[in-house]
Design a protein around this motif. Structure first.
Motif, mmCIF file in Angstrom:
data_model
loop_
_atom_site.group_PDB
_atom_site.id
_atom_site.type_symbol
_atom_site.label_atom_id
_atom_site.label_comp_id
_atom_site.label_asym_id
_atom_site.label_seq_id
_atom_site.Cartn_x
_atom_site.Cartn_y
_atom_site.Cartn_z
ATOM 1 N N UNK A 47 -32.906 65.420 21.629
ATOM 2 C CA UNK A 47 -32.459 64.473 20.946
ATOM 3 C C UNK A 47 -31.072 64.197 20.843
ATOM 4 N N UNK A 48 -29.981 65.320 21.270
ATOM 5 C CA UNK A 48 -28.605 65.279 21.021
ATOM 6 C C UNK A 48 -27.855 65.435 22.446
ATOM 7 N N UNK A 49 -26.763 65.105 22.536
ATOM 8 C CA UNK A 49 -25.893 65.191 23.650
ATOM 9 C C UNK A 49 -25.838 66.578 23.757
ATOM 10 N N UNK A 50 -26.002 67.147 25.209
ATOM 11 C CA UNK A 50 -25.975 68.536 25.546
ATOM 12 C C UNK A 50 -27.232 69.320 25.607
ATOM 13 N N UNK A 51 -28.282 68.492 25.061
ATOM 14 C CA UNK A 51 -29.622 69.119 25.015
ATOM 15 C C UNK A 51 -30.360 68.846 26.497
ATOM 16 N N UNK A 52 -31.142 69.797 26.903
ATOM 17 C CA UNK A 52 -31.428 69.859 28.080
ATOM 18 C C UNK A 52 -32.866 70.602 28.306
ATOM 19 N N UNK A 53 -33.616 70.190 29.114
ATOM 20 C CA UNK A 53 -35.163 70.491 29.634
ATOM 21 C C UNK A 53 -35.315 70.914 31.025
ATOM 22 N N UNK A 54 -35.525 72.068 31.533
ATOM 23 C CA UNK A 54 -35.907 72.050 32.986
ATOM 24 C C UNK A 54 -37.347 71.825 33.263
ATOM 25 N N UNK A 55 -37.509 70.793 34.221
ATOM 26 C CA UNK A 55 -38.914 70.768 34.640
ATOM 27 C C UNK A 55 -39.141 71.115 36.091
ATOM 28 N N UNK A 56 -39.890 72.246 36.354
ATOM 29 C CA UNK A 56 -40.481 72.790 37.435
ATOM 30 C C UNK A 56 -41.548 72.034 38.060
ATOM 31 N N UNK A 57 -41.687 71.685 39.497
ATOM 32 C CA UNK A 57 -42.590 71.163 40.001
ATOM 33 C C UNK A 57 -42.631 71.380 41.357
ATOM 34 N N UNK A 58 -43.682 72.182 41.719
ATOM 35 C CA UNK A 58 -44.115 72.887 42.939
ATOM 36 C C UNK A 58 -42.555 73.835 43.502
ATOM 37 N N UNK A 59 -41.943 73.418 44.392
ATOM 38 C CA UNK A 59 -40.590 74.208 44.919
ATOM 39 C C UNK A 59 -39.454 73.301 44.314
ATOM 40 N N UNK A 60 -39.681 72.328 43.715
ATOM 41 C CA UNK A 60 -38.472 71.625 43.086
ATOM 42 C C UNK A 60 -38.144 72.045 41.529
ATOM 43 N N UNK A 61 -37.015 72.069 41.140
ATOM 44 C CA UNK A 61 -36.704 71.957 39.675
ATOM 45 C C UNK A 61 -35.694 71.077 39.339
ATOM 46 N N UNK A 62 -35.841 70.338 38.209
ATOM 47 C CA UNK A 62 -35.139 69.163 37.676
ATOM 48 C C UNK A 62 -34.512 69.543 36.344
ATOM 49 N N UNK A 63 -33.228 69.289 35.842
ATOM 50 C CA UNK A 63 -32.734 69.342 34.758
ATOM 51 C C UNK A 63 -32.761 67.841 34.185
ATOM 52 N N UNK A 82 -24.460 78.176 46.910
ATOM 53 C CA UNK A 82 -25.368 78.967 47.651
ATOM 54 C C UNK A 82 -26.884 78.650 47.421
ATOM 55 N N UNK A 83 -27.029 77.671 46.487
ATOM 56 C CA UNK A 83 -28.468 77.414 46.279
ATOM 57 C C UNK A 83 -29.300 78.048 44.996
ATOM 58 N N UNK A 84 -28.303 78.657 44.307
ATOM 59 C CA UNK A 84 -29.140 79.433 43.026
ATOM 60 C C UNK A 84 -29.341 78.182 41.865
ATOM 61 N N UNK A 85 -30.462 78.386 41.407
ATOM 62 C CA UNK A 85 -30.778 77.602 40.344
ATOM 63 C C UNK A 85 -30.028 77.893 39.038
ATOM 64 N N UNK A 86 -29.429 76.970 38.420
ATOM 65 C CA UNK A 86 -28.599 76.936 37.354
ATOM 66 C C UNK A 86 -29.147 77.190 35.839
ATOM 67 N N UNK A 87 -30.294 76.735 35.718
ATOM 68 C CA UNK A 87 -30.647 76.925 34.340
ATOM 69 C C UNK A 87 -32.469 76.941 34.326
ATOM 70 N N UNK A 88 -32.925 77.365 33.252
ATOM 71 C CA UNK A 88 -34.175 77.846 32.965
ATOM 72 C C UNK A 88 -34.717 77.329 31.689
#
Length: 444
Positions: A47-63, A82-88
């Motif tokens: 709802x607010x600026x800075x809020x986030x959700x991580x959506x994982x689908x198969x091998x992909x992950x989207x913030x 180097x390919x590390x995921x940033x958030x969970x």
């Protein structure tokens, strides 16, 4: 495993390879998930600026996030270094910092820090250092993402969905409860349990004395589909014609039982507010000799009054005629299903669980209209095992089928699923559309 089997079986059948083959799963990862609009979260979750959700689908992950201006943005959840995921999971932040080497990105995905950048002596200046954006749009309070930068607009992808489901005003609903389950079945087996009504009589026999007519009709609408009860011989609150029980003299009792049992067994679609109003007032305002239709209309009116008294409002364009037109259940391709009502709805989202075709991640959302500011905090339940876990009697019955279906399809005697040509059109339509994405073929 021959995933081309779909070319040699009748059109009303679904090859078991669609559910069991690892090759089919790989092709889904390559050809389906990167190409379709899919629900990543609800706007309520960010709802607010800075809020986030991580959506994982198969091998992909989207913030999916709100940037500092309040706009919804989405980008691949991977550091370009180097390919590390940033958030969970999810939360609130003003930046995403890679825990490996400290590269940092703002909520728009722009790179704002490369640790010891001078080491590259300017060689990074012409490279893509920002996070890669993902197409994002919203409808009905749901945030959709699409990884294909050249994809069709969401409105075009949804087709008739807004026409049929828009009047329910999902955007004015919030989570009543939220459950995520890891289930021992393919994501399609899990989803299909909720896109046809053919199973109700056998899987949920306890509903038949007050469910009304359980004989469904189903229809394809492009990628999507629905089912309903357009020729119902019994309204809700009355017994299904299938069990040949006489209608009760007092039709109010059946309606009370219907709402009481759905609240007890499911706590979704119909709200606790609607149930309470019917329990307290139905017999006060409706005479004993009222018809079943009169009782049903009174129950709807009591729900409207209760919602408006709580300051929740009621969907102005949603009439009983529109509900009859829309039907009881919709499949939103590829992986969502919903059963809506005037002031509540049940939504499902099914996803593959890694590289295992015998497992899936299954989200269940009970939505309800609340007065502004009265929405309960979101409490996400996660269960990686169903041991000792109950999702309510109705859902427990559905879930019990899934693992047995997944195991049963592995029998050497089982060659393909046979879809009912009237009541299981959504299952057939689902796989015909799926096969066009996954294998580039159609059997229509």
């Amino acid at each position: 495993m021959n995933i081309e089997a779909g070319k040699t079986i009748p059109n009303f059948m679904v090859a078991k390879e669609n559910y069991l083959s690892k090759d089919f799963l790989v092709r889904e990862k390559e050809n389906l998930w990167p190409q379709v609009w899919q629900v990543a979260c609800r706007e309520q979750e960010i709802p607010k600026p800075g809020d986030y959700v991580v959506y994982d689908i198969a091998d992909d992950s989207i913030i999916v996030a709100r940037n500092r201006d309040g706009a919804i943005v989405a980008y691949h959840n991977v550091c370009p270094h180097r390919g590390r995921r940033l958030a969970t999971g999810g939360g609130t932040t003003n930046q995403f910092r890679c825990g490996f080497h400290g590269w940092t990105f703002d909520t728009n995905g722009k790179n704002i820090l490369v640790q010891d950048r001078e080491d590259w002596k300017g060689a990074l200046d012409c490279m893509q250092l920002d996070l890669h954006h993902v197409k994002v749009d919203s409808w009905g309070g749901f945030v959709f993402v699409n990884m294909n930068p050249d994809c069709e607009p969401l409105a075009e992808y949804l087709g008739v969905i807004p026409e049929y489901l828009g009047p329910y005003e999902f955007e004015n609903m919030s989570f009543r409860w939220y459950m995520t389950l890891h289930l021992p079945a393919n994501w399609k087996v899990a989803l299909e349990a909720f896109i046809e009504g053919y199973h109700v009589a056998a899987t949920h026999p306890q509903l038949l004395p007050y469910q009304g007519d359980d004989y469904s009709m189903s229809y394809a609408h492009g990628k999507h589909s629905n089912f309903g009860y357009p020729d119902a011989k019994s309204p809700i609150g009355m017994p299904s014609p299938r069990i040949k029980l006489e209608w009760p003299k007092d039709k109010r009792d059946g309606m009370l039982l219907f709402f009481t049992e759905y609240e007890r067994q499911l706590k979704a679609i119909f709200t606790d507010r609607n149930h309470k109003a019917i329990e307290e007032k139905l017999k006060e305002i409706v005479p004993e000799d009222a018809s079943a239709i009169e009782v049903m209309m009174a129950a709807i009116e009591l729900g409207r009054q209760a919602a408006e008294e709580e300051g929740c409002g009621f969907p102005e364009k949603l009439t009983i005629e529109h509900i009859m037109k829309a039907g009881a259940d919709w499949h939103v391709f590829p992986n969502c299903a919903t059963l809506p009502w005037f002031d509540g709805a049940l939504w499902y989202r099914s996803r593959p669980n890694g590289d295992d075709p015998d497992s899936c991640i299954f989200d269940i959302w009970s939505l309800k209209r609340y007065a502004k500011g009265q929405e309960p905090p979101i409490e996400r339940q996660l269960h990686k095992s169903m041991d000792g876990v109950s999702a309510g009697q109705i859902l427990d019955q559905d879930i019990a089928n899934m693992g047995l279906v997944q195991k049963g399809m592995k029998s050497r005697a089982f060659k393909a699923a046979i879809t009912n040509p009237l009541q299981e059109v959504p299952v057939k339509n689902f796989h015909r559309t799926l096969e066009q994405y996954v294998m580039g073929q159609s059997r229509d």
